[in-house]
Design a protein around this motif. Structure first.
Motif, PDB file in Angstrom:
ATOM      1  N   TYR A   1       5.358 -31.603  13.098  1.00  0.00           N
ATOM      2  CA  TYR A   1       4.166 -32.456  13.184  1.00  0.00           C
ATOM      3  C   TYR A   1       4.274 -33.375  14.399  1.00  0.00           C
ATOM      4  O   TYR A   1       5.357 -33.691  14.889  1.00  0.00           O
ATOM      5  CB  TYR A   1       3.959 -33.271  11.905  1.00  0.00           C
ATOM      6  N   GLY A   2       3.091 -33.789  14.870  1.00  0.00           N
ATOM      7  CA  GLY A   2       3.006 -34.675  16.026  1.00  0.00           C
ATOM      8  C   GLY A   2       1.824 -35.611  15.905  1.00  0.00           C
ATOM      9  O   GLY A   2       1.174 -35.685  14.853  1.00  0.00           O
ATOM     10  N   PRO A   3       1.497 -36.350  16.970  1.00  0.00           N
ATOM     11  CA  PRO A   3       0.471 -37.400  16.906  1.00  0.00           C
ATOM     12  C   PRO A   3      -0.919 -36.918  16.499  1.00  0.00           C
ATOM     13  O   PRO A   3      -1.709 -37.692  15.953  1.00  0.00           O
ATOM     14  CB  PRO A   3       0.453 -37.961  18.336  1.00  0.00           C
ATOM     15  N   LYS A   4      -1.238 -35.658  16.762  1.00  0.00           N
ATOM     16  CA  LYS A   4      -2.587 -35.177  16.480  1.00  0.00           C
ATOM     17  C   LYS A   4      -2.736 -34.544  15.097  1.00  0.00           C
ATOM     18  O   LYS A   4      -3.832 -34.140  14.710  1.00  0.00           O
ATOM     19  CB  LYS A   4      -3.009 -34.152  17.540  1.00  0.00           C
ATOM     20  N   ASP A   5      -1.664 -34.466  14.334  1.00  0.00           N
ATOM     21  CA  ASP A   5      -1.702 -33.779  13.036  1.00  0.00           C
ATOM     22  C   ASP A   5      -2.232 -34.680  11.925  1.00  0.00           C
ATOM     23  O   ASP A   5      -2.088 -35.907  11.961  1.00  0.00           O
ATOM     24  CB  ASP A   5      -0.310 -33.271  12.664  1.00  0.00           C
ATOM     25  N   GLN A   6      -2.835 -34.033  10.914  1.00  0.00           N
ATOM     26  CA  GLN A   6      -3.307 -34.697   9.709  1.00  0.00           C
ATOM     27  C   GLN A   6      -2.523 -34.155   8.514  1.00  0.00           C
ATOM     28  O   GLN A   6      -2.133 -32.981   8.495  1.00  0.00           O
ATOM     29  CB  GLN A   6      -4.802 -34.461   9.496  1.00  0.00           C
ATOM     30  N   ALA A   7      -2.311 -35.000   7.517  1.00  0.00           N
ATOM     31  CA  ALA A   7      -1.473 -34.628   6.369  1.00  0.00           C
ATOM     32  C   ALA A   7      -2.001 -33.374   5.669  1.00  0.00           C
ATOM     33  O   ALA A   7      -1.231 -32.470   5.332  1.00  0.00           O
ATOM     34  CB  ALA A   7      -1.386 -35.791   5.391  1.00  0.00           C
ATOM     35  N   GLU A   8      -3.304 -33.296   5.448  1.00  0.00           N
ATOM     36  CA  GLU A   8      -3.875 -32.171   4.690  1.00  0.00           C
ATOM     37  C   GLU A   8      -3.640 -30.848   5.397  1.00  0.00           C
ATOM     38  O   GLU A   8      -3.238 -29.856   4.770  1.00  0.00           O
ATOM     39  CB  GLU A   8      -5.368 -32.407   4.470  1.00  0.00           C
ATOM     40  N   THR A   9      -3.875 -30.807   6.706  1.00  0.00           N
ATOM     41  CA  THR A   9      -3.685 -29.559   7.434  1.00  0.00           C
ATOM     42  C   THR A   9      -2.203 -29.205   7.542  1.00  0.00           C
ATOM     43  O   THR A   9      -1.834 -28.029   7.534  1.00  0.00           O
ATOM     44  CB  THR A   9      -4.296 -29.655   8.842  1.00  0.00           C
ATOM     45  N   LEU A  10      -1.333 -30.218   7.613  1.00  0.00           N
ATOM     46  CA  LEU A  10       0.104 -29.962   7.648  1.00  0.00           C
ATOM     47  C   LEU A  10       0.560 -29.285   6.368  1.00  0.00           C
ATOM     48  O   LEU A  10       1.310 -28.302   6.388  1.00  0.00           O
ATOM     49  CB  LEU A  10       0.874 -31.270   7.839  1.00  0.00           C
ATOM     50  N   PHE A  11       0.115 -29.820   5.229  1.00  0.00           N
ATOM     51  CA  PHE A  11       0.481 -29.224   3.947  1.00  0.00           C
ATOM     52  C   PHE A  11      -0.023 -27.789   3.858  1.00  0.00           C
ATOM     53  O   PHE A  11       0.686 -26.895   3.365  1.00  0.00           O
ATOM     54  CB  PHE A  11      -0.083 -30.048   2.782  1.00  0.00           C
ATOM     55  N   SER A  12      -1.227 -27.555   4.328  1.00  0.00           N
ATOM     56  CA  SER A  12      -1.793 -26.209   4.275  1.00  0.00           C
ATOM     57  C   SER A  12      -0.977 -25.240   5.118  1.00  0.00           C
ATOM     58  O   SER A  12      -0.662 -24.121   4.686  1.00  0.00           O
ATOM     59  CB  SER A  12      -3.248 -26.249   4.757  1.00  0.00           C
ATOM     60  N   ARG A  13      -0.601 -25.655   6.322  1.00  0.00           N
ATOM     61  CA  ARG A  13       0.177 -24.790   7.199  1.00  0.00           C
ATOM     62  C   ARG A  13       1.571 -24.534   6.635  1.00  0.00           C
ATOM     63  O   ARG A  13       2.094 -23.413   6.702  1.00  0.00           O
ATOM     64  CB  ARG A  13       0.274 -25.422   8.585  1.00  0.00           C
ATOM     65  N   ALA A  14       2.183 -25.577   6.067  1.00  0.00           N
ATOM     66  CA  ALA A  14       3.521 -25.412   5.488  1.00  0.00           C
ATOM     67  C   ALA A  14       3.463 -24.507   4.270  1.00  0.00           C
ATOM     68  O   ALA A  14       4.368 -23.680   4.046  1.00  0.00           O
ATOM     69  CB  ALA A  14       4.106 -26.775   5.120  1.00  0.00           C
ATOM     70  N   ASP A  15       2.411 -24.640   3.458  1.00  0.00           N
ATOM     71  CA  ASP A  15       2.235 -23.746   2.301  1.00  0.00           C
ATOM     72  C   ASP A  15       2.090 -22.293   2.742  1.00  0.00           C
ATOM     73  O   ASP A  15       2.673 -21.384   2.138  1.00  0.00           O
ATOM     74  CB  ASP A  15       0.996 -24.163   1.491  1.00  0.00           C
ATOM     75  N   GLU A  16       1.287 -22.079   3.776  1.00  0.00           N
ATOM     76  CA  GLU A  16       1.103 -20.714   4.275  1.00  0.00           C
ATOM     77  C   GLU A  16       2.429 -20.113   4.744  1.00  0.00           C
ATOM     78  O   GLU A  16       2.734 -18.944   4.468  1.00  0.00           O
ATOM     79  CB  GLU A  16       0.091 -20.721   5.426  1.00  0.00           C
ATOM     80  N   ALA A  17       3.233 -20.910   5.456  1.00  0.00           N
ATOM     81  CA  ALA A  17       4.532 -20.432   5.936  1.00  0.00           C
ATOM     82  C   ALA A  17       5.459 -20.129   4.768  1.00  0.00           C
ATOM     83  O   ALA A  17       6.201 -19.134   4.780  1.00  0.00           O
ATOM     84  CB  ALA A  17       5.157 -21.473   6.863  1.00  0.00           C
ATOM     85  N   MET A  18       5.390 -20.976   3.738  1.00  0.00           N
ATOM     86  CA  MET A  18       6.248 -20.763   2.570  1.00  0.00           C
ATOM     87  C   MET A  18       5.852 -19.487   1.835  1.00  0.00           C
ATOM     88  O   MET A  18       6.723 -18.679   1.449  1.00  0.00           O
ATOM     89  CB  MET A  18       6.160 -21.978   1.639  1.00  0.00           C
ATOM     90  N   TYR A  19       4.549 -19.265   1.636  1.00  0.00           N
ATOM     91  CA  TYR A  19       4.106 -18.061   0.910  1.00  0.00           C
ATOM     92  C   TYR A  19       4.370 -16.793   1.714  1.00  0.00           C
ATOM     93  O   TYR A  19       4.636 -15.723   1.142  1.00  0.00           O
ATOM     94  CB  TYR A  19       2.634 -18.177   0.540  1.00  0.00           C
ATOM     95  N   ALA A  20       4.312 -16.894   3.044  1.00  0.00           N
ATOM     96  CA  ALA A  20       4.669 -15.744   3.870  1.00  0.00           C
ATOM     97  C   ALA A  20       6.134 -15.384   3.672  1.00  0.00           C
ATOM     98  O   ALA A  20       6.491 -14.206   3.567  1.00  0.00           O
ATOM     99  CB  ALA A  20       4.391 -16.047   5.337  1.00  0.00           C
TER     100      ALA A  20
END
Length: 228
Positions: free
Chosen positions: A202-221
């Motif tokens: 994560y960095g300055p332009k990230d939002q919590a909701e989209t971070l969780f979504s991306r991390a979930d996608e990586a985990m399910y993959a």
């Protein structure tokens, strides 16, 4: 600050801790000793000092109780980790730091594989023991500056603060091995722990909701790749 219950108790003054009666006497030492008004004033001053200190002690006790309730409100009772509410606050704090100071980090989502079968086969007490073991492994092998939480059911999350993606991947590989080779003893059997990880920086332009979504996608993959 010392609590006062009567005239003989202690109060804090600029010169240290002194009895309320002594402090009152010092404050009224220039009054004529034989005047009834002076004696009455001294008693009133002693009582006022005692009441003020009692009020301060009651306020401190109330603040302690509030702190305990706040801790309970953001703590998962099974694992002792942050709960989802506590973790969301930690995530927002981490994002605020990265926006203000440019601090970067990595969000990790951890999901247990086959956890429902543990509850179905061994019962919820065994499931809670597995969750507790997972929480212990995650907290012991992350830094004090990181945030670790059980965010619901058999899902955990970690904020690796001030971490590069390469450094975070090394940490995740270590956690992956620790969890997936661990077992939990239960009534003569060893219950294996299985878990899948998803990792996103994560960095300055990230939002919590989209971070969780991306991390979930990586985990399910990762979970799908293990099942195939």
């Amino acid at each position: 600050m010392t609590e006062i219950l009567n005239k003989g108790d202690l109060v804090a003054a600029s010169g240290g801790i002194v009895p309320a009666a002594v402090l009152a006497e010092e404050l009224t030492s220039d009054l004529p000793e034989d005047l009834a008004e002076a004696r009455s004033y001294r008693r009133l001053l002693e009582d006022a000092l005692s009441m003020a200190m009692e009020a301060r002690a009651e306020l401190a006790d109330a603040q302690r109780r509030v702190a305990v309730l706040e801790h309970q409100a953001r703590t998962d009772e099974v694992t002792g980790l942050l709960n989802r509410r506590g973790f969301e606050a930690a995530m927002e704090s981490a994002l605020a730091r990265t926006r203000r100071f440019g601090e970067k980090g990595v969000l990790v989502i951890v999901d247990l594989d086959g956890f429902k079968a543990v509850n179905d086969t061994h019962g919820h007490a065994a499931g809670d023991l597995v969750l507790s073991a997972v929480g212990s492994i995650l907290s012991r092998h992350t830094r004090d500056t990181d945030a670790v939480a059980r965010i619901g059911g058999d899902e955990f999350a970690i904020i690796l603060t001030e971490a590069t993606l390469d450094g975070a991947r090394k940490r995740v590989r270590c956690l992956d091995q620790l969890l997936n080779y661990a077992t939990v003893p239960w009534h003569g059997v060893q219950i294996p722990i299985r878990a899948s990880f998803g990792t996103v920086p994560y960095g300055p332009k990230d939002q919590a909701e989209t971070l969780f979504s991306r991390a979930d996608e990586a985990m399910y993959a990762r979970k799908r790749s293990r099942a195939s």
